[in-house]
Design an enzyme around this catalytic site. Sequence first.
Site, PDB file in Angstrom:
ATOM      1  N   TYR B 109       0.813  -1.223   0.000  1.00  0.00           N
ATOM      2  CA  TYR B 109       0.000   0.000   0.000  1.00  0.00           C
ATOM      3  C   TYR B 109       0.844   1.271   0.000  1.00  0.00           C
ATOM      4  CZ  TYR B 109      -4.232  -2.699   0.586  1.00  0.00           C
ATOM      5  OH  TYR B 109      -5.273  -3.559   0.365  1.00  0.00           O
ATOM      6  N   GLU B 202       8.503 -27.139  18.374  1.00  0.00           N
ATOM      7  CA  GLU B 202       7.648 -26.910  17.212  1.00  0.00           C
ATOM      8  C   GLU B 202       6.277 -26.389  17.582  1.00  0.00           C
ATOM      9  OE1 GLU B 202       7.256 -30.410  14.721  1.00  0.00           O
ATOM     10  OE2 GLU B 202       5.571 -29.543  13.642  1.00  0.00           O
ATOM     11  N   ASP B 254       7.787 -32.790  16.143  1.00  0.00           N
ATOM     12  CA  ASP B 254       7.005 -34.012  16.005  1.00  0.00           C
ATOM     13  C   ASP B 254       7.869 -35.086  15.376  1.00  0.00           C
ATOM     14  OD1 ASP B 254       4.634 -33.146  17.086  1.00  0.00           O
ATOM     15  OD2 ASP B 254       3.748 -32.539  15.165  1.00  0.00           O
TER      16      ASP B 254
END
Lengths: 612, 368
Positions: B109, B202, B254
């Site tokens: 913008y 994580e 994980d």
Amino acid sequence: MSSKGTFDQISPSEFFYRNRDLAGFSNPTRSLYTAVREFVENALDACDQQGILPDVHLSIKAVDPEKPDPKPYILSVKDNGPGIESKHVPLAFGTVLYGSKFGLKQARGMFGLGATMAILYGQITTNKPVFVKSSTDGKIQDEFELILDIQKNKPIVLKHETQDTSKTGLSISICLEGDYAKAGAKIRDYVYQTSLITPYATVTFDDPKGEKFRYTKIVRSMPPAPTIISPHPYGVDVETIKRMIGDSKFSIPTVDNNTIEKVKTELGLRKKDLNYTEIMERAKRRWSSLSRNIRVVIAVMSFLKMDFAKLSKIRIDDIDVSRKKLTYWDFGESKSFTIDMDPETDYYKQLTNTVQGETLVSFLTKRFQRVGRTTAEKFADFAGFKPEKRIGTMTNEELVKLSDSLQKFPTFLSPDPSCLAPLGAEPLEKGMKAFFNPDFISVIQRGASAYSGFPFVVEMGIAYGGDIPPGGTKVYRFANRIPLLYDEGSDVVLKVVEEIDWSRYKVKGDPPLVIVSHICSTRIPYKTVGKENVADRPEIERELRLALQFLSRKLASYMSKRGLAEMEKKRANLYLKYLPLVAQFCTELAGKQKEPDYKKMLKEAVSIEAET
Amino acid sequence: MKPKPKTPPKKSTEERRKSLAQLLKNKGTEIYEDLEKGKFPSFSVPSRSVSNIVYDTKLRQYVLGSSVSLRSTRNMSQLRSFTQLMWLAFFANRLVNEKKSSTLRDIYYSSQAFAVDFEDQPESDNIIVDLEAVLTRPREDLHIFPEERSSVFGDLTIEYTVPGYEGKRSNLSDHPDGYLIGPSLSSCELVDTSAELVIAIEKGGLFTRFVEEKVDKKFKAIIVDTAGQAPRSTRYLLKRLHDEMGLPVVILTDGDVYGEHIAMVIKSGSANAAHLRELTVPDAKWLGVWASDIEKYKLPTIPMTESDIKRITDLQKDPRYQEGNWKKQLEIFLKLKRKAELEAFSKYGLTNITDKYLPEKLELAKSL
């Protein structure tokens, strides 16, 4: 086999009345449009034939403007043509199949049938007469009020007056049921496009809503008029050949009182009654001045050995030239007689010539265009006929063989284009310029070519930019100076245009592009009765393609010049926009106060060749 | 447990800012002088095409090759994007000087105030990456931040440099939800810490558990929530903690191929950021959950999807997965065709992961 039904012959008027759909008068919308076309085209044709620059005024007025469509309209067309002689007017406008256009040359309409059909349609739907004003000398104007007697195919003159006038020309006004709300766009299109292809004419149209359309002459010279010519061998079929043979020989003479009177007149015996021998002597003396059919009667008399009194009581049934027999019916004795003819006499030769017709070579050279003696003899050899074969003796099978061979013989010269009337490159270009005010225009008139024995010429013009709105290619199709407005889908011109790969010619997107295509031929191969689209004959397709390719190449070279100029302008604008920004930003980045002097670079930037 | 980090010359935020300002000024001067001389200015932009992204075994990260494209004002079709790049440098210079931050969307913008038009945000985003490549500085240095945010918690004292907070100090253990790693944390000076370790994790849920279980105190650790794939600002902070504070970095993810790769990106960067050099922690260690841990700790598992398996085979072609534990774990994953999340330890009690797994893995990590 028995039938209680009666077999009546119907008149041509009756036939068209019953089959008006065929001629384009199926509903009020289509009928109004067709009627306009027929009258305008007749007016233009009449002027063309006399070399008069046409002024054609069309007006359509509602009888009762308040009524909803479909409703009765008064359709008037006025021209400055040669007019029609007073005595022909009732027949020309009150008889179906009465026309002056039976001949082989290019014209808008074929036989002048349509105008009578329009009158017939008007009469059927409104029961109003037709008004015709005609002046052939520019001094006296004949004014007729006519209706058609449909069953008798005869005109009924309701009123005939004469008035003083100062102009030649024809004006016709009919009342017919129409639907202008639906047909209007089509009619306006028709008038617009007709003016485009007839730049030497002034065409005006006053429509029922009070709008006035004026298309004035753009050029003041007429294209050369076409000439009437004989058919080309490729363009005839068995039926045409039969008709041509019929024209070239005499049938077995009827020896009625009428004929006998004619013989007497030519021999100068109207007051005298001579015996057989005296008659024959007189005939011998006057032989060279006798007309052909009289000679035939004299020849017959020489074998019959009869005087006029006896001759009037018989009917000749057969003249068998090969078996040298003559058969006649004697009314007095109610009996048939057969006599022998002496083959050694001059009279026998005379009969042979007339009954058997011309020789093949003479038939070919006299009745067809561009066939010389050598070609005719070569053809006879090709077709397996003797050159001196009498065409009158040909059996049906031989005629079919003749017709087939005419189609297949490879060395006939191509058809004579002098019967064609193309508009010409210059008037076409001027017309297109006046209509579209384009940035670029190019036109071409191809040389004459032929398909199936019919000569044709393709003219084409291409225009780009100017007043033409963008939105893709607009194709104006014309055939014999008639605009083809509808059924565009399957037209050969559009097929050729669609196959062009415009990107090869530097034309992109939806260009402001107009193509005007004009096919002139003695016979345009229309796909449908509606005469709105041209079938794709390979010869025509090829000519169209060559014309379009030529024009497209011209367009391409214009486009690349234009492209360079546009690119330069675009460059200038881009640098004008961005360079000051770059200067502003780098000044602050560099921590300087004063902007660098980049103005000189703006000029240089434009001159750099595009690098991408 | 205090490995001697290889410490490149320590740069404070202020120094970085100054050197960037100089870099921008030099570029601006270059172009200014070109214009003065009537020469069409240009930028050399390192090519970011796939063929120009190579793995540098010495740096242990992806870098751009030698291929460079010239963006010249001589070329009409490049004029617009040159001006865009120029504007961005100009605008970033203002941001840096005025110590203001902005977002990718802001940039899109802001351009409109200067008659520099971007067709859409992807176009302006792309120009931002171009400028990163030209300057070899991440956009965060230019005070341009992405929307994504992650968090940090632990005993770390920082000093703000953002306007209004200059000189103000904070300790990042003051707030139990942790601190957003935003513009102010990205631009702060690192003052002091008692921590001996950084644990990057994580998932936000586990981050909260670690705070609750006082992992920061028990293990003398700074805890960082990477919120999935670590954003650049997070990776940059991890690098600073390692380089400037001398803290070793360990990573918990994980037990699946995506987790393994999250660790790899922290360690050696991503192909997307091949044009940047300061976002990697080559010494960082992946603690788990490894594929081999799944069996060892008898973790509940879920089956892999097709795309999981495809991702494994894709990574097997990556040069960084050609040896050692990285290679081995991929093979085991492929063999198991099952995966386990960090939360799987909850089967054995909510604190099982902090009480048992973490100490064991930290011990093991010493020998990695």
